[in-house]
Motif scaffolding. Structure first.
Motif, PDB file in Angstrom:
ATOM      1  N   LEU A  33      -3.427   0.478   9.099  1.00  0.00           N
ATOM      2  CA  LEU A  33      -3.347  -0.456   7.974  1.00  0.00           C
ATOM      3  C   LEU A  33      -2.257  -1.498   8.227  1.00  0.00           C
ATOM      4  CD1 LEU A  33      -4.581  -1.065   5.246  1.00  0.00           C
ATOM      5  CD2 LEU A  33      -3.166   0.726   4.246  1.00  0.00           C
ATOM      6  N   ALA A  57      -7.981  -2.610   5.946  1.00  0.00           N
ATOM      7  CA  ALA A  57      -7.361  -3.940   5.922  1.00  0.00           C
ATOM      8  C   ALA A  57      -8.395  -5.053   6.044  1.00  0.00           C
ATOM      9  CB  ALA A  57      -6.337  -4.051   7.052  1.00  0.00           C
ATOM     10  N   ASN A 110      -1.139 -10.797   6.566  1.00  0.00           N
ATOM     11  CA  ASN A 110      -0.812 -10.303   5.227  1.00  0.00           C
ATOM     12  C   ASN A 110       0.537  -9.573   5.307  1.00  0.00           C
ATOM     13  OD1 ASN A 110      -0.623  -8.703   2.875  1.00  0.00           O
ATOM     14  ND2 ASN A 110      -2.848  -8.650   2.642  1.00  0.00           N
ATOM     15  N   ARG A 153       0.837  -1.212   0.000  1.00  0.00           N
ATOM     16  CA  ARG A 153       0.000   0.000   0.000  1.00  0.00           C
ATOM     17  C   ARG A 153       0.863   1.250   0.000  1.00  0.00           C
ATOM     18  NH1 ARG A 153      -2.694  -4.885   0.919  1.00  0.00           N
ATOM     19  NH2 ARG A 153      -4.901  -4.558   1.404  1.00  0.00           N
ATOM     20  N   LEU A 157      -3.084  -5.372   8.634  1.00  0.00           N
ATOM     21  CA  LEU A 157      -2.520  -6.364   7.705  1.00  0.00           C
ATOM     22  C   LEU A 157      -1.714  -7.406   8.472  1.00  0.00           C
ATOM     23  CD1 LEU A 157      -1.422  -3.963   4.819  1.00  0.00           C
ATOM     24  CD2 LEU A 157      -3.252  -5.655   4.715  1.00  0.00           C
TER      25      LEU A 157
END
Lengths: 310, 320
Positions: free
Chosen positions: A142, B93, A151, A76, A146
């Motif tokens: 974020l 997310a 992730n 990102r 993640l």
């Protein structure tokens, strides 16, 4: 993965990587001048200054799929400084995420490319920037989210040195270090300029390196218009022993000293201004200077290459 | 009252409302930390749910969730801008964050972050605001007298003002399941249990008629519904037949249910009252646009006189 731009970097030598990024940076500058000329205005100075950073990130560092901007495993890139959108649109076009032809709509009514970046308008635009000091707070969440979801995507937040005035940036800086967000990289464009003038005169932010280090970040400070230095810094920021497989580690910041208007001497030498005025007849001069400078650098580079071979 | 008198114990004992965490009446049935327990339970069913707070976990009942799901709880420190920016990032997310702080800090301090990062992109972030309205004695630093006025102008944001522990427990999973951002006016600590006496279920976006009545209609939300029910019971002793419509979702407002009740079959003129905050600040005409404003209303919907609901003492008196 269908067409990520980033296959293992080790497979390619630094010279090739650097050449690819420099060529992309030149095209980004060309796109930015085109957008500014069509609109008759825009944040061209900032785009030219940040072109090497944007090219490094989009050509060399980020994993993404141009045909699928929402791909879940993409890295990102969060643009805090909404007015730098002109540069990001150029980079997104260069990356194949938006069509090059669409760039001519920049800043026009009804365009997907508003003058200040909006996540709901533009493919590949992760957040709505513009109200400064937001990007790093969102980046923290974020990166946390993640990591929680397993992730391994990287989160890169681009912010400006003027944005270091905002208290929320430092809330987020502490939060990122506290939560050990090793896959988070902040990039600060230090062009020493903000809306009311030179950063040093508006609100002194130096010593910037010490401040980030004191907040618990790994700090890299480079010439933000030197692609080789940028590549080394981003390589070190994004990986290495400092970050575990789980993404735990100190976050990294790449502090980039850049020059407003870089690549176009007419603009580099002009009195610095947040919103740079370019007269109608000057666009042609800008384009000529950009192409002449690029040709000269290419020539010098080739000559150097031949010398090395010989 | 002299200080000496207080010290000597000869004067009536001074009272404080500053530290009151619960406004339950003496002997009233209550439930402890209904929000924390409801969120912990909802998280069992929905793996997307995470909790965040800005150094107010213990004071927003988030600590119950944190104890139940420590790996899903994120402490953001006393940093409300980070709290809501990060909540937006977590929603990006793919998670469903509940982010808690006091209402004042959400509404006043972090507005830009909630607006730009959460509401504008319409993310499923659930803002949990403790000490809404006048539910604390801490004064203007802590009293969210304008939280609803502030948040009513925010795009995409749903505002829920629960009455009691039943409302909160039933609302939490619905807030998680609904797309888009929400703001929950949190009642914390030992929260009264009131609505179990009625045939009631919380339904996001819906007003509910708790009791019918031919003479007067009370329209209320939040803890004032508890008071409205008490007032209705008192008035019944005086042969005044009062209907109570509870409107826990105050944005968007369920006009249809309220108007249907106002247009009921009673023979006498009916009046309606509004939540205490409605008179405080009205930056936009909704939800009180039709029929507009507090007052006494006839069956036909025309206002026959104005009434003055309780209001924030710092606001200019309004005739509605």
């Amino acid at each position: 993965m269908t067409s990520s731009t980033l296959e293992p970097r080790t497979a390619t030598g630094m010279a090739e990587r650097r050449a690819a990024v420099e060529a992309a940076a030149h095209r980004i500058r060309r796109h930015a001048l085109f957008m500014g000329e069509v609109q008759g205005q825009g944040y061209v100075g900032q785009a030219l200054g940040a072109a090497d950073i944007l090219a490094t990130v989009y050509t060399d560092q980020l994993r993404f799929r141009p045909e699928d901007p929402e791909w879940e495993d993409r890295d990102r890139f969060l643009l805090s400084t909404g007015h730098y959108a002109i540069g990001l649109y150029a980079a997104l076009a260069e990356a194949g995420i938006i069509p090059v032809e669409e760039l001519e709509t920049y800043g026009s009514d009804g365009s997907r490319l508003p003058m200040s970046g909006m996540s709901t308008y533009t493919p590949g635009m992760e957040i709505s920037g513009g109200s400064l000091g937001h990007g790093l707070t969102v980046a923290v969440g974020l990166a946390l989210g993640l990591r929680y979801r397993g992730n391994a995507a990287r989160v890169v937040n681009f912010l400006s040195d003027g944005e270091l005035d905002e208290g929320s940036t430092w809330e987020a800086a502490m939060g990122a270090a506290h939560h050990r967000l090793g896959r988070l990289t902040a990039v600060v464009d230090i062009n020493a300029l903000q809306a009311d003038g030179a950063t040093a005169g508006v609100l002194r932010t130096e010593p910037v390196t010490d401040k980030w280090a004191a907040c618990g970040w790994r700090v890299f400070r480079v010439d933000g218009n030197d692609v080789g230095a940028l590549l080394e810094a981003f390589d070190a920021a994004g990986s290495g022993s400092a970050v575990t497989d789980d993404g735990e580690g100190a976050p990294a910041v790449v502090l980039c000293d850049t020059k407003v208007g870089r690549g176009v001497p007419l603009l580099e030498q002009r009195e610095k201004a947040h919103f740079m005025r370019i007269e109608e007849h000057e666009w042609a001069i800008c384009n000529e200077q950009l192409e002449a400078g690029w040709a000269a650098r290419q020539e010098a580079s080739q000559a150097k290459g031949q010398e090395e071979k010989a | 009252m002299s200080t000496a008198g207080v010290a000597m114990g000869t004067a009536p004992k001074l009272k404080t409302s500053a530290m009151i965490a619960s406004f339950a009446d003496p002997g009233q049935k209550t439930a402890p930390a209904p929000f924390g327990h409801a969120l912990a339970a909802a998280a069992e069913a929905d793996p997307r749910i995470v909790g965040l707070t800005a150094d107010l976990g213990k004071y927003t009942d988030m600590h119950i969730f944190a104890e139940a799901h420590p790996d899903r709880f994120f402490q953001m420190g006393m940093a409300e801008q980070l709290l809501f920016g990060a909540a937006a990032g977590m929603a990006e997310a793919g998670l469903v964050p509940f982010a808690s702080t006091y209402s004042v800090f959400a509404a006043r301090r972090a507005y830009d972050f909630i607006c730009l990062d959460i509401a504008e992109p319409n993310l499923n972030v659930n803002i949990v605001g403790g000490l809404p309205g006048l539910t604390t004695g801490y004064g203007p630093s802590h009293q969210a007298t304008e939280d609803v006025a502030i948040f009513r102008g925010m795009p995409n944001l749903t505002i829920v003002d629960p009455c009691d522990s039943i409302d909160i427990a039933q609302a939490v999973p619905q807030l998680a399941a609904s797309d888009g951002p929400t703001y929950l006016r949190l009642l914390r600590g030992k929260v009264p249990t009131v609505l179990d006496e009625y045939d009631y279920e919380f339904e996001l976006g819906k007003a509910k008629v708790l009791r019918g009545g031919n003479d007067v209609v009370f329209v209320s939300s939040g803890l004032m519904t508890m008071r409205a029910l008490q007032a209705a019971a008192e008035l019944e002793k005086h042969h005044v037949d009062v209907a109570v419509v509870h409107t826990p979702t105050i944005k968007p407002f369920d006009e249809a249910t309220v108007l249907a009740e106002l247009a009921g079959t009673g023979s006498r003129s009916r009046s309606r009252t509004t939540p205490w905050w409605a008179a405080c600040s009205r930056p936009s005409p909704r939800p009180w646009s039709a029929p507009a404003g507090p007052g006494v209303w006839s069956r036909s919907g025309s206002r026959t006189s104005s009434s003055t609901p309780a209001r924030c003492p710092r606001c200019t008196p309004s005739t509605g």
